[in-house]
Structures are given as C-alpha cells and as structure tokens.
Design an enzyme around this catalytic site. Structure first.
Site, PDB file in Angstrom:
ATOM      1  N   ASP A 267      -5.379  -9.757  10.014  1.00  0.00           N
ATOM      2  CA  ASP A 267      -5.736  -8.392  10.395  1.00  0.00           C
ATOM      3  C   ASP A 267      -5.172  -8.186  11.801  1.00  0.00           C
ATOM      4  O   ASP A 267      -5.698  -8.710  12.785  1.00  0.00           O
ATOM      5  CB  ASP A 267      -7.255  -8.183  10.360  1.00  0.00           C
TER       6      ASP A 267
ATOM      7  N   ASN B 286       0.858  -1.186   0.000  1.00  0.00           N
ATOM      8  CA  ASN B 286       0.000   0.000   0.000  1.00  0.00           C
ATOM      9  C   ASN B 286       0.890   1.230   0.000  1.00  0.00           C
ATOM     10  O   ASN B 286       2.016   1.186   0.495  1.00  0.00           O
ATOM     11  CB  ASN B 286      -0.852   0.043   1.270  1.00  0.00           C
TER      12      ASN B 286
ATOM     13  N   LYS C 139     -15.962   0.728  10.820  1.00  0.00           N
ATOM     14  CA  LYS C 139     -14.673   0.055  11.064  1.00  0.00           C
ATOM     15  C   LYS C 139     -14.424  -0.145  12.552  1.00  0.00           C
ATOM     16  O   LYS C 139     -13.905  -1.182  12.980  1.00  0.00           O
ATOM     17  CB  LYS C 139     -13.543   0.888  10.440  1.00  0.00           C
TER      18      LYS C 139
HETATM   19  O1  C5P Z   1      -9.276  -2.487   7.103  1.00  0.00           O
HETATM   20  P1  C5P Z   1      -8.347  -1.316   6.977  1.00  0.00           P
HETATM   21  O2  C5P Z   1      -7.026  -1.678   6.358  1.00  0.00           O
HETATM   22  O3  C5P Z   1      -8.952  -0.093   6.369  1.00  0.00           O
HETATM   23  O4  C5P Z   1      -8.047  -0.930   8.511  1.00  0.00           O
HETATM   24  C1  C5P Z   1      -7.113   0.031   8.856  1.00  0.00           C
HETATM   25  C2  C5P Z   1      -6.651  -0.207  10.271  1.00  0.00           C
HETATM   26  O5  C5P Z   1      -6.439  -1.588  10.535  1.00  0.00           O
HETATM   27  C3  C5P Z   1      -5.317   0.452  10.530  1.00  0.00           C
HETATM   28  O6  C5P Z   1      -5.249   0.778  11.902  1.00  0.00           O
HETATM   29  C4  C5P Z   1      -4.333  -0.645  10.176  1.00  0.00           C
HETATM   30  O7  C5P Z   1      -3.076  -0.473  10.803  1.00  0.00           O
HETATM   31  C5  C5P Z   1      -5.053  -1.867  10.691  1.00  0.00           C
HETATM   32  N1  C5P Z   1      -4.776  -3.095   9.945  1.00  0.00           N
HETATM   33  C6  C5P Z   1      -4.070  -4.120  10.528  1.00  0.00           C
HETATM   34  N2  C5P Z   1      -3.842  -5.281   9.846  1.00  0.00           N
HETATM   35  C7  C5P Z   1      -4.332  -5.467   8.592  1.00  0.00           C
HETATM   36  C8  C5P Z   1      -5.061  -4.425   7.967  1.00  0.00           C
HETATM   37  C9  C5P Z   1      -5.261  -3.260   8.670  1.00  0.00           C
HETATM   38  O8  C5P Z   1      -3.611  -3.960  11.678  1.00  0.00           O
HETATM   39  N3  C5P Z   1      -4.103  -6.594   7.955  1.00  0.00           N
END
Ligand code: C5P
Length: 428
Positions: free
Chosen positions: A330, A233, A362
């Site tokens: 996640d 990303n 979220k």
């Molecule tokens: O689902 P999304 O990526 O939008 O969520 C963002 C939040 O989740 C951020 O705090 C990011 O650091 C965390 N995150 C995580 N592990 C992942 C994806 C997102 O800790 N695999």
C-alpha cells in the site's frame, strides 16, 4: 459551462474530406467551431461546405483585410480553447516544427497561446521519413499533441501508417485535450506566452506553488499474469493528469508517476511511466522528498504470486489454471509511515455509497492528511467530470460536480494555502 471553442485548421490532402465529419461531430456535441482552410485544403473541401456545417465564417487568407477588421489573426488564434490541425500534412508539420508563418494557418499556429492537437495524414514513406519523424519529435517536445496516424491502405495504393485517424478518434483526442487543457484562470493574467501548446504562465515567482515539489501517482497499475494477461483496476488517469497539469501551472516542480495510460504529458511535468505497483512504490521512494504527495493512482491490491514466462494455454480439458495472488504494497499507507513522509499527504477514494463515512475511515486507516472522496455512483470513471468531498480531520468540504480540470485547479488552491501553514520537508 461555456461551449468549448475549437479552431480547426484543415490542411491539403485527400483525407481533408474527413474534416467535414469532424466538424459535424463537434457541432453535434455543442462545440463552437471556426475553420481555417490552407490553400491546398481548398482543393479538397470548399469553404462553403465548412461554413454551412460549422455555422461560422471560414477563414482562408492572411491578406484578407476584411478579416483583419472583423477579427485580427492574433485574436483568431487565441479566441479558442484548442487549436486542431486535421489533416496535418507533412508540409504543415514541417512548417510548425520550424516556426514558419507564411500563410494564415501557419501564422495562427505560431501566434497561438492555446494547446495544439495535430492529426497527421500523409503517404506512409513521408510519415516514416526521418525528417517527418524529427519534426514530430520536436513538436511533441514543444508541447504539441501529435496523434499517431492510422495504419492501412492509402489512397495512393501503398500500405502502412499515415492515414488520418477516424473523425471519432480525433473527436475523442479533442475531448481529452480539452479535459487536460491548461487553466490560465488559476494564474494572474499578467503574461502571455507565444509558444504553441504552452499555457499562459505568470512569472514563476508569482505562482502559488512556486518553489514547491509535488509528487502525483495516476492511472492504473498492470500486474502481469503471463506475457499477455494482467490484473488491473479501471482507471483512465484523467483526474491524476489534470492534477499534475494544474500543479505545474501553479508553479510547482511536478513529478508524475503514471501507470499505463495513453494520455499526453502535461506541459512542464516530469513523467515516469511504470507498469506495476511494485515499480510505482519504488519510483515514489526515488521521488522523495516532496512538499506534497497526491496519490490518485488506482493501484491493484493484488498481483499474481507467480508470473508465467510464457502464455498460459487453454488445453481443452475444461480445467482452469489456479491463480494465486500476493498482496501489493500500500504505497499511500507506506508513505504515511515513512521517515520522509511529505508534509502534506493526500489520498483518493472512489466510493459508491456512504462516501464520507468510508473516506473518514480510510483517512484514519491510511494515516494521510486528506482524502479526496470521489462519488462514483454517477460513474465518472473515464468521464470528464467529478464530484468530490475533501475529507480532513477538521471536517468535510463538499464540492459541486465539475470538470476534472476544475477539480484539479481548486485542489491546487487548497494545497497552496495548506502548504503555507506547514514546515517544508527536510531535503537530502
Ligand atoms: O484502499 P484504497 O485502494 O481504496 O485506497 C485508495 C488510496 O490509496 C488512493 O489514494 C490510492 O492511490 C492509494 N493506494 C496506494 N497503494 C495501494 C492501494 C491504494 O497508494 N496499494
């Protein structure tokens, strides 16, 4: 916002002429620049040129009493947001590392309480010499940001690393250093530290996060496809690093788990570098228990299901290789369900539309306590400012657009208040 103030120390060396371009770039973007020329520097650029470009007095001598009347050397070293040494010669680096102060430039460097950025320039052998490398390591350990010199042909005809980085690269490093600059206003102004590169730390016990342990993830993750390609990303890591800096300044013990970003480690922060989401998840587990975890990293949602051991080759047939993906853990949601869940768990969300609604969804989905919703419609990716809303089950706190380090400082104040209301984690 007040214009950033740069104290530029110009050492001797053929590359000193590039400092003229640096002053021009800094002035063009509204920075206030005060130049100090070493005796050797004066052989390559004149005070008159620098005074005309910087529109400021140029300082050369420690013993110029008139200067002391106008502004003492201690004041000169502190009336700046950042001290920049460019070119930093082998001799200047050695004096800085040894804490010597035998002229105006070195005295200012020893007396300053502001961050210091050095852009080295010297002959390749001098740069690679064990003594210079030892000095650079010592300076970095002291919190000085020492840039890597450029590689190329030198004025002396030799080839290798040692050339002064281009003015545009030094300018970019200055912007990074300013974005990550310490935030003394967070702290009571009762103490000053004589150490170059160290923030104005108040006595430990007076700092709002004293005794707290905070874990922060920052930057992207890189998920390898083969030895030369990866999925990632877009993330500069700047906001996460600014949060780590602000947490350390507020007195916390800070563990920063960073994806691949070329940012310097903020003073007082313990940093663990990782590449992939799987590694980041494992390091987060290793870091527990903590009082608060702030998950700022832009973790890749997927990784390649199989990583090729050798570079996947184009065979000219026009056939594209299949790319099977596997879902990454996640980390934030996993931590929310963990028996050692931190008492305060904060996630970040970058959104372009319906920012608050998406963040509220979220918050529920991830099971964390707050979401810092980041409005990226004005494109803060990689920039130095951010507009955020703090979304909690109790409501939404919207903050005006401000520099990332100001966001970080404000967040620390809010976290310190919140932790005072929560039970600490169980220690192992
Ligand atoms: O689902 P999304 O990526 O939008 O969520 C963002 C939040 O989740 C951020 O705090 C990011 O650091 C965390 N995150 C995580 N592990 C992942 C994806 C997102 O800790 N695999």
């Amino acid at each position: 916002m007040a214009a950033p103030r740069i104290l530029l120390i110009i050492g001797g060396g053929i590359a000193a002429y590039k400092s003229i371009e640096l002053v021009r770039l800094l002035r063009k973007s509204g920075h206030v620049v005060r130049c100090v020329l070493t005796r050797a520097g004066e052989q390559f650029v004149t005070p008159l040129t620098l005074a005309a470009l910087s529109e400021n007095k140029v300082y050369t001598s420690l013993f110029d009493l008139k200067d002391e009347v106008e502004m003492g050397h201690i004041q000169l070293s502190r009336e700046a947001d950042l001290v920049v040494v460019a070119p930093a010669t082998a001799d200047l680096l050695a004096k800085m590392a040894g804490g010597q102060a035998d002229d105006l430039a070195t005295t200012l460097l020893l007396a300053t309480d502001k961050p210091v950025l050095a852009a080295p320039a010297m002959n390749v052998r001098m740069w690679l010499h064990a003594a210079t490398q030892r000095n650079v390591r010592a300076l970095r350990g002291d919190g000085v940001t020492v840039m890597e010199p450029d590689e190329g042909e030198m004025a002396c005809g030799e080839y290798g690393p040692g050339r002064l980085p281009e003015p545009a690269a030094i300018f970019a490093a200055i912007e990074d250093a300013l974005a990550n600059a310490p935030l003394p206003s967070l702290l009571p102004s009762s103490s000053t530290s004589p150490l170059a590169g160290q923030p104005d730390f108040a006595p430990a016990e007076h700092r709002p996060l004293h005794g707290r342990r905070i874990l922060i993830t920052a930057g992207p993750t890189h998920e390898p496809i083969d030895p030369v390609r990866y999925i990632a990303n877009r993330s500069s890591g700047k906001q996460g690093f600014a949060i780590a800096a602000a947490a350390a300044e507020a007195g916390a013990e800070v563990l920063l788990i960073a994806g691949p970003v070329p940012l310097p480690t903020p003073p007082g922060v313990i940093r663990v570098d990782v590449e992939t989401a799987t590694q980041m998840a494992a390091e987060v587990q290793q870091g527990l228990p903590v009082d608060a975890a702030i998950m700022v990293a832009a973790v890749a949602d997927w990784r390649a299901a199989d990583t090729a051991a050798q570079k996947i080759k184009k065979d000219g047939s026009g056939q594209v290789p299949p790319l099977a993906l596997a879902e990454n853990p996640d980390i934030l949601a996993g931590l929310a369900r963990d028996p050692r869940r931190p008492p305060l768990l904060i996630g970040f969300a970058a959104e372009t539309n319906d920012v608050i609604q998406h963040a509220q969804a979220k918050l529920a989905r991830k099971g964390c306590d707050w979401i810092v919703a980041n409005d990226v419609s004005a494109d803060p990716m990689g920039g130095d400012a951010n507009m955020v809303h703090i979304v909690t089950p109790q409501g939404v706190d919207s903050w005006e657009r401000q520099p990332k380090n100001a966001v970080a400082r404000k967040l620390m104040e809010k976290i310190a208040d919140e932790l005072d209301t929560r039970a600490p984690p169980e220690r192992d």
